[in-house]
Design an enzyme around this catalytic site. Structure first.
Site, PDB file in Angstrom:
ATOM      1  N   GLU A 248       0.678  -1.003   0.202  1.00 53.20           N
ATOM      2  CA  GLU A 248      -0.274  -0.101  -0.286  1.00 53.20           C
ATOM      3  C   GLU A 248       0.497   1.191   0.344  1.00 53.20           C
ATOM      4  OE1 GLU A 248      -3.065  -0.053   3.460  1.00 53.20           O
ATOM      5  OE2 GLU A 248      -3.326  -1.764   2.691  1.00 53.20           O
ATOM      6  N   LYS A 250       2.539   4.392   1.819  1.00 50.33           N
ATOM      7  CA  LYS A 250       2.267   4.989   2.957  1.00 50.33           C
ATOM      8  C   LYS A 250       2.536   6.398   2.764  1.00 50.33           C
ATOM      9  CE  LYS A 250       5.721   4.940   6.913  1.00 50.33           C
ATOM     10  NZ  LYS A 250       5.718   5.410   7.097  1.00 50.33           N
ATOM     11  N   ARG A 255      -1.493   9.201  11.235  1.00 45.40           N
ATOM     12  CA  ARG A 255      -2.915   8.272  11.160  1.00 45.40           C
ATOM     13  C   ARG A 255      -3.620   8.260  12.374  1.00 45.40           C
ATOM     14  NH1 ARG A 255      -0.533   2.501  12.266  1.00 45.40           N
ATOM     15  NH2 ARG A 255      -1.853   1.024  12.555  1.00 45.40           N
ATOM     16  N   ARG A 270      -2.128   8.156  16.279  1.00 43.86           N
ATOM     17  CA  ARG A 270      -1.303   6.524  16.507  1.00 43.86           C
ATOM     18  C   ARG A 270      -0.575   6.613  17.591  1.00 43.86           C
ATOM     19  NH1 ARG A 270       4.130   6.058  13.340  1.00 43.86           N
ATOM     20  NH2 ARG A 270       5.581   5.167  15.314  1.00 43.86           N
ATOM     21  N   GLU A 300      -5.558   7.112   7.140  1.00 43.37           N
ATOM     22  CA  GLU A 300      -4.477   7.873   6.946  1.00 43.37           C
ATOM     23  C   GLU A 300      -5.531   9.554   7.062  1.00 43.37           C
ATOM     24  OE1 GLU A 300      -0.849   7.296   8.316  1.00 43.37           O
ATOM     25  OE2 GLU A 300       0.428   9.010   7.975  1.00 43.37           O
ATOM     26  N   PHE A 341      -7.498   2.487   5.350  1.00 44.02           N
ATOM     27  CA  PHE A 341      -6.919   0.650   5.208  1.00 44.02           C
ATOM     28  C   PHE A 341      -6.383  -0.395   6.249  1.00 44.02           C
ATOM     29  CE2 PHE A 341      -3.710   3.848   7.863  1.00 44.02           C
ATOM     30  CZ  PHE A 341      -3.239   3.082   8.945  1.00 44.02           C
ATOM     31  N   ARG A 413       4.919  -3.809  16.700  1.00 48.40           N
ATOM     32  CA  ARG A 413       5.853  -3.603  16.039  1.00 48.40           C
ATOM     33  C   ARG A 413       6.267  -5.327  15.341  1.00 48.40           C
ATOM     34  NH1 ARG A 413       7.827   0.664  14.081  1.00 48.40           N
ATOM     35  NH2 ARG A 413       7.346   2.148  15.669  1.00 48.40           N
ATOM     36  N   LYS A 419       7.905  -2.014   6.398  1.00 43.00           N
ATOM     37  CA  LYS A 419       7.659  -0.573   5.207  1.00 43.00           C
ATOM     38  C   LYS A 419       8.892   0.385   4.633  1.00 43.00           C
ATOM     39  CE  LYS A 419       9.365   2.004   9.536  1.00 43.00           C
ATOM     40  NZ  LYS A 419       8.694   2.457  10.909  1.00 43.00           N
TER      41      LYS A 419
HETATM   42  P1  AMP Z   1       6.510   5.158  10.510  1.00 36.74           P
HETATM   43  O1  AMP Z   1       5.791   5.872  11.441  1.00 36.74           O
HETATM   44  O2  AMP Z   1       7.571   5.067  10.027  1.00 36.74           O
HETATM   45  O3  AMP Z   1       6.746   4.112  11.693  1.00 36.74           O
HETATM   46  O4  AMP Z   1       4.895   3.913  10.526  1.00 36.74           O
HETATM   47  C1  AMP Z   1       3.603   3.943  10.276  1.00 36.74           C
HETATM   48  C2  AMP Z   1       3.124   5.095  10.250  1.00 36.74           C
HETATM   49  O5  AMP Z   1       3.021   4.834   8.319  1.00 36.74           O
HETATM   50  C3  AMP Z   1       1.537   4.544  10.667  1.00 36.74           C
HETATM   51  O6  AMP Z   1       1.393   4.830  12.011  1.00 36.74           O
HETATM   52  C4  AMP Z   1       0.740   5.035   9.554  1.00 36.74           C
HETATM   53  O7  AMP Z   1       0.704   6.675  10.488  1.00 36.74           O
HETATM   54  C5  AMP Z   1       1.868   5.478   8.732  1.00 36.74           C
HETATM   55  N1  AMP Z   1       1.006   4.858   7.029  1.00 36.74           N
HETATM   56  C6  AMP Z   1       1.100   5.232   6.270  1.00 36.74           C
HETATM   57  N2  AMP Z   1      -0.270   5.119   5.153  1.00 36.74           N
HETATM   58  C7  AMP Z   1       0.218   3.720   6.047  1.00 36.74           C
HETATM   59  C8  AMP Z   1      -0.423   2.436   5.436  1.00 36.74           C
HETATM   60  N3  AMP Z   1      -0.782   1.665   4.237  1.00 36.74           N
HETATM   61  N4  AMP Z   1      -0.904   1.072   6.309  1.00 36.74           N
HETATM   62  C9  AMP Z   1      -0.020   1.015   7.386  1.00 36.74           C
HETATM   63  N5  AMP Z   1       0.203   2.942   8.060  1.00 36.74           N
HETATM   64  C10 AMP Z   1       0.738   3.487   7.265  1.00 36.74           C
END
Ligand code: AMP
Length: 555
Positions: A248, A250, A255, A270, A300, A341, A413, A419
């Site tokens: 998907e 990102k 969040r 989040r 998001e 999502f 996690r 990611k």
């Molecule tokens: P990170 O902040 O780098 O740990 O990445 C996780 C965050 O990516 C999540 O908490 C969401 O806010 C964001 N996010 C964006 N697009 C998506 C998606 N398609 N699925 C899940 N999380 C997403």
């Protein structure tokens, strides 16, 4: 009803001991006998909260208010400031001064508060707003503090400051509850993840017993701790780990966990902070579209430029949340879009144990006209790469890959979600020192100390250390050159004149007390040696700080 003083006493003991099991045992003896409501609020207070973990603390007692209060309590200002500077904690400073003063003036009568009484007084501060509110707060706190023993005053000061320092984390409290009530730790943790608040979990343990905790369900308007993604280095790693998987976009937004029951919709971030008031447009979108009475959705929220049809920078979007007084203005000025999502709950049924694919299908069936995150299901490298580039070119961070059969695991996690992020812009850093390597690299200077240059003073500041990225042959050549620049040797470290520049890749810029300049690169690796550059071409500290601000948008 237990006295507040008893809580302060047990926390004093817990602060003194570093051993986890000792802390757990002191705390569990104390918590065991509390009544449900008392227990809930005690857990909140121990964590420095006066409400659910996700509720905003609205006491708004600033350091200035505390100083005013201490003045009224006849605390010598200079003595307080000196002690505070020495100890680094205003609460510790206050405690010591009160202990000293106590010896001078023994009071005959002191009111002893219960935990709930103190809680209610602190809670009442939240309602005081507007003109003269500081004076009113000082008066309320004054009548409380004059009755307190030094350790109670210390505890309340820490709660007001939101800085607990007793060495009691959420994890330790989970263990304590498990120990105190003989409930497996996993059940406590799961309940905590699903209810989003440990105080509530504790209250339910007392009130409803183990069976209830074991079969705990999501409750509408109690945010669930979100499932998180682990970082993957590259597409190949994701294909190897997940096989055929969903990919998907990102998005770089907020969040949003959206809870809906009938006409009531609330949104949590989040970190489980409520942001409902910042997004009336999203609330309307949900009410107009979602075809379900009770539902918990995830997606998001992205700032959106409808002219170019691309996301707005994250900093724009956060204005909606941060600038409370100008909220109305920013709601108008910064349009947003929602991409859903996931779905965790629907009409009384918890969906987190269904697979990703099943959940996505259910989501599809109730979403109305709301967008879902663009997604492909693939294990084809080129196809995934194309999709990744499409996402990045739109201005997004990259992709999130999701295992097709994975449950939704709250608060974790893990490798079921991976990611893939675009890498940060490389930095040119100068080598200021290096350590002799180990094993195969024993003869090479291979652990490099890398620095940025302060534009203003010309001084070099170390921001990372890495032995990653170069081949043995490159290290061999580099070692020769570094030894020519040697200033001095200290144990395994050779300090050199800053001359040789390397291009460095990294994942993130972090604030770090470890280095003098206060910043550090995370997971740095050398991309190549820039023989063509000199120390004058090195990236500056100012640039690093700029990049840090740009990158540091996770609320
Ligand atoms: P990170 O902040 O780098 O740990 O990445 C996780 C965050 O990516 C999540 O908490 C969401 O806010 C964001 N996010 C964006 N697009 C998506 C998606 N398609 N699925 C899940 N999380 C997403």
């Amino acid at each position: 009803m237990k006295k507040f003083k008893e809580l302060a006493e047990v926390l004093e003991k817990v602060e003194k001991f570093t051993e986890r099991s000792v802390k757990v045992s002191f705390l569990s003896i104390f918590l065991k006998d509390l009544e449900p409501e008392e227990l809930e609020k005690t857990i909140w207070l121990i964590l420095g909260n006066i409400g659910r973990e996700w509720e905003e603390n609205k006491m708004n007692v600033s350091f200035g208010t505390l100083v005013q209060l201490f003045k009224k309590l006849n605390i010598n200002r200079k003595e307080f400031i000196d002690l505070y500077k020495k100890l680094g904690d205003p609460a510790d400073a206050l405690k010591i001064i009160l202990e000293k003063n106590k010896q001078k003036q023994q009071r005959l009568f002191k009111k002893e508060y219960t935990i709930l009484e103190v809680f209610n007084i602190l809670k009442s501060l939240e309602k005081i707003e507007g003109e003269g509110s500081r004076d009113k707060k000082v008066n309320i706190l004054y009548s409380l503090y004059i009755n307190l023993s030094p350790i109670e005053a210390k505890l309340i000061t820490r709660i007001l400051q939101g800085d607990m320092r007793y060495g009691v984390s959420e994890g330790l409290l989970e263990e304590t509850l498990s120990h105190a009530f003989s409930i497996p730790l996993e059940d406590i943790q799961r309940a905590h993840m699903l209810l989003g608040d440990l105080g509530l979990v504790a209250k339910y343990i007392k009130e409803k017993g183990y069976e209830y905790i074991k079969n705990i369900k999501i409750e509408l308007f109690n945010p669930v701790k979100p499932m998180l993604a682990e970082k993957a280095e590259n597409i190949r790693e994701v294909i190897d780990t997940l096989g055929l998987a969903a990919y998907e976009f990102k998005f770089d937004g907020i969040r949003a966990q959206i809870h809906k029951k009938g006409n009531v919709v609330r949104i949590f971030t989040r970190r489980l902070k409520e942001v409902t008031n910042s997004f009336p447009d999203i609330i309307k979108l949900i009410l107009d579209n979602i075809n379900a009475d009770e539902v918990v959705l995830e997606g998001e929220i992205v700032g959106w430029d409808y002219k170019s049809n691309k996301p707005l920078p994250f900093q724009e979007l956060v204005k909606r949340i941060k600038r409370k007084h100008e909220r109305e203005k920013y709601i108008k000025e910064i349009p947003v879009r929602l991409f859903l999502f996931d779905i965790l709950y629907l009409n009384g049924e918890m969906l987190i144990d269904k697979t990703f694919i099943e959940r996505r299908k259910i989501l599809e069936s109730i979403k109305g006209n709301i967008d879902l995150t663009p997604m492909i299901i693939s294990n084809n490298y080129e196809e995934i790469e194309r999709f990744f580039n499409e996402s990045v070119n739109m201005g997004n961070e990259g992709l999130v890959a999701k295992e097709l059969n994975s449950k939704y695991i709250p608060g974790k996690r893990g490798k079921r979600w991976l990611k893939l992020k675009k890498t940060m812009e490389p930095l040119d850093l100068v080598i200021i020192g290096a350590e002799w390597g180990h094993g195969r690299r024993k003869k090479f200077l291979s652990d490099l100390y890398l620095a940025v240059r302060d534009e203003k003073t010309g001084k070099f500041y170390m921001v990372t250390k890495t032995f990653k990225g170069l081949s043995d042959k490159e290290y061999e050549e580099l070692t020769k050159e570094l030894l020519k620049l040697k200033i001095k040797e200290e144990g395994r470290i050779v300090w050199v004149k800053p001359k040789i520049v390397v291009e460095v890749l990294y994942d993130e810029i972090q604030k770090s007390p470890k280095y003098e300049c206060g910043y550090a690169l995370r997971f740095a690796r050398v991309n190549r040696i820039r023989w063509d550059k000199s120390e004058k071409d090195v990236d500056t500290l100012q640039r690093l700080i700029e990049l840090y601000k740009k990158q540091n948008k996770n609320l």
